[in-house]
Design an enzyme around this catalytic site. Structure first.
Site, PDB file in Angstrom:
ATOM      1  N   ASP A   1      -8.074   2.755 -47.229  1.00  0.00           N
ATOM      2  CA  ASP A   1      -8.343   1.825 -48.321  1.00  0.00           C
ATOM      3  C   ASP A   1      -6.981   1.338 -48.841  1.00  0.00           C
ATOM      4  O   ASP A   1      -5.930   1.854 -48.450  1.00  0.00           O
ATOM      5  CB  ASP A   1      -9.125   2.576 -49.407  1.00  0.00           C
ATOM      6  CG  ASP A   1      -9.349   1.742 -50.648  1.00  0.00           C
ATOM      7  OD1 ASP A   1      -9.807   0.588 -50.520  1.00  0.00           O
ATOM      8  OD2 ASP A   1      -9.061   2.236 -51.763  1.00  0.00           O
TER       9      ASP A   1
ATOM     10  N   ASP B   1      -6.412  -0.528 -52.608  1.00  0.00           N
ATOM     11  CA  ASP B   1      -6.283  -0.388 -54.055  1.00  0.00           C
ATOM     12  C   ASP B   1      -6.463   1.065 -54.490  1.00  0.00           C
ATOM     13  O   ASP B   1      -7.481   1.695 -54.190  1.00  0.00           O
ATOM     14  CB  ASP B   1      -7.322  -1.256 -54.780  1.00  0.00           C
ATOM     15  CG  ASP B   1      -6.968  -2.739 -54.737  1.00  0.00           C
ATOM     16  OD1 ASP B   1      -5.777  -3.062 -54.864  1.00  0.00           O
ATOM     17  OD2 ASP B   1      -7.890  -3.565 -54.578  1.00  0.00           O
TER      18      ASP B   1
ATOM     19  N   GLU C   1     -19.244   1.831 -61.293  1.00  0.00           N
ATOM     20  CA  GLU C   1     -18.611   2.153 -60.005  1.00  0.00           C
ATOM     21  C   GLU C   1     -18.204   3.620 -59.927  1.00  0.00           C
ATOM     22  O   GLU C   1     -18.355   4.266 -58.882  1.00  0.00           O
ATOM     23  CB  GLU C   1     -17.371   1.276 -59.791  1.00  0.00           C
ATOM     24  CG  GLU C   1     -16.622   1.592 -58.511  1.00  0.00           C
ATOM     25  CD  GLU C   1     -15.313   0.838 -58.389  1.00  0.00           C
ATOM     26  OE1 GLU C   1     -14.384   1.379 -57.764  1.00  0.00           O
ATOM     27  OE2 GLU C   1     -15.205  -0.284 -58.917  1.00  0.00           O
TER      28      GLU C   1
ATOM     29  N   ALA D   1     -11.764  -3.590 -50.341  1.00  0.00           N
ATOM     30  CA  ALA D   1     -12.734  -4.406 -51.075  1.00  0.00           C
ATOM     31  C   ALA D   1     -12.018  -5.341 -52.044  1.00  0.00           C
ATOM     32  O   ALA D   1     -12.659  -6.014 -52.854  1.00  0.00           O
ATOM     33  CB  ALA D   1     -13.700  -3.502 -51.845  1.00  0.00           C
TER      34      ALA D   1
ATOM     35  N   LYS E   1     -18.868  -0.426 -47.171  1.00  0.00           N
ATOM     36  CA  LYS E   1     -17.859  -0.350 -46.105  1.00  0.00           C
ATOM     37  C   LYS E   1     -18.448   0.164 -44.792  1.00  0.00           C
ATOM     38  O   LYS E   1     -17.875  -0.062 -43.728  1.00  0.00           O
ATOM     39  CB  LYS E   1     -16.669   0.502 -46.556  1.00  0.00           C
ATOM     40  CG  LYS E   1     -15.820  -0.214 -47.606  1.00  0.00           C
ATOM     41  CD  LYS E   1     -14.513   0.502 -47.887  1.00  0.00           C
ATOM     42  CE  LYS E   1     -13.628  -0.324 -48.800  1.00  0.00           C
ATOM     43  NZ  LYS E   1     -12.333   0.328 -49.076  1.00  0.00           N
TER      44      LYS E   1
ATOM     45  N   ASP F   1     -10.021   6.337 -52.096  1.00  0.00           N
ATOM     46  CA  ASP F   1     -10.090   6.849 -53.472  1.00  0.00           C
ATOM     47  C   ASP F   1     -11.518   6.826 -54.001  1.00  0.00           C
ATOM     48  O   ASP F   1     -11.754   7.141 -55.167  1.00  0.00           O
ATOM     49  CB  ASP F   1      -9.187   6.010 -54.396  1.00  0.00           C
ATOM     50  CG  ASP F   1      -9.774   4.636 -54.695  1.00  0.00           C
ATOM     51  OD1 ASP F   1     -10.030   4.337 -55.866  1.00  0.00           O
ATOM     52  OD2 ASP F   1      -9.996   3.866 -53.740  1.00  0.00           O
TER      53      ASP F   1
END
Length: 331
Positions: free
Chosen positions: A83, A85, A130, A199, A247, A272
């Site tokens: 990932d 971010d 989230e 994302a 994902k 994360d």
């Protein structure tokens, strides 16, 4: 002294000497055994980075076995799936939150105050969903679609210009984790494929790693890319939407890439979010996969779930020290 007495004294003396020697030998054996017992024999014990308080593992023996498998396979069998971010980029510096790729655009001077306020409202509504540990990924899914659709619509209305993106990134507080140069450069030197699955906003992500000097030829980025018209003005977004919790679908859409790197059957996966765990779903012939999770927020509520899902969990660790230590052993 008669002969019998002499024999008895001699026997007693010999027994004492034997006992003394036996005691010395036994003591030496015990000391040697203790030394062997204290000697670090496991790979993870030989890496001081694993002694950091930020490092958590539910099953160290499993981690040891996987790392040994990665070492045995070496560079030719390794690939990285990660990932971006808050995984490759920092979550916070000195207590201040660092921007994600979306945040960089949200907070830039190309966006009006009215739009910025609306984007912040969306973040305040959807980000708690989230990271809510009490909701399943399936329950979060529609909210993530809503959030991304609404925010992307607002960005399109701003008519962002492509040639301004480099300046926007340069002026932002974007920060990659400590040790990022060593991470990217070592992987480039050994020609290890790096698949960044984000994302976030692909155009911003690419600009960040380009300006950091680590956008090497072995790096492939899959993300939400902006679609500009002939005048370089944002008109929409390309392809299927990628958000935190879809994902798995995105990974399956990139099976062609995974076919190209099929010889790289050992994977280091970094993320994360629990949604990042599915990033390798498109890979085949996987022999070993080491999952490293960065837990940045709501630690107490989420640590148990992360430990159940990731092999190594790094809690509020703004560095790449542990991944780098592992790569140093493998490559």
């Amino acid at each position: 002294m008669d002969r019998t007495a002499v024999v008895k004294v001699g026997a007693a003396a010999s027994a004492s000497v034997c006992a003394l020697l036996g005691g010395v030998v036994l003591a030496q054996y015990i000391v040697a055994k203790k030394k062997r017992a204290g000697k670090k024999t496991r790979i993870i014990e030989m890496m001081p980075q694993f002694e950091k308080t930020t490092v958590h593992m539910k099953d160290p023996e499993r981690v040891e076995q996987i790392i040994c498998g990665l070492i045995k396979g070496g560079a030719s069998k390794l690939q990285i799936i990660t990932d971006f971010d808050m995984t490759l980029s920092k979550f916070a510096v000195s207590g201040k939150r660092c921007p994600t790729c979306h945040n960089i655009i949200d907070d830039c001077k190309l966006v009006t105050e009215e739009c910025r306020a609306k984007l912040l409202q969306l973040k305040n509504r959807y980000y708690p969903i989230e990271i809510d540990p009490h909701l399943t990924m399936e329950e979060k899914y529609p909210f993530m679609v809503e959030w991304y659709f609404k925010s992307h619509t607002l960005l399109v209305e701003q008519r962002l210009e492509k040639d301004k993106l480099a300046e926007v990134v340069r002026e932002s507080d974007a920060a990659l984790r400590e040790g990022y140069e060593q991470f990217f450069d070592r992987l480039q030197q050994h020609d290890v494929p790096v698949f960044i699955f984000s994302a976030g906003l692909g155009d911003v992500l690419e600009e960040i790693i380009r300006q950091a000097g680590v956008y090497h030829p072995n790096v492939k980025v899959v993300s939400n890319f902006m679609d500009f018209d002939e005048n370089g003005v944002l008109k929409g977004f390309k392809g299927e939407l990628i958000h935190v919790y879809n994902k798995h679908d995105g990974a399956l859409r990139h099976t062609e890439y995974f076919k190209q790197v099929k010889e790289s059957c050992n994977i280091v996966l970094m993320g994360d979010s629990l949604g990042d765990l599915s990033m390798a779903d498109g890979a085949s012939n996987v022999e070993n996969i080491l999952k490293i999770g960065f837990l940045n927020d709501k630690v107490e509520e989420r640590l148990d779930k992360y430990l159940d899902s990731y092999d190594i969990v790094l809690v509020k660790d703004e560095t790449l020290e542990v991944p780098n230590a592992i790569l140093q052993k493998v490559l």
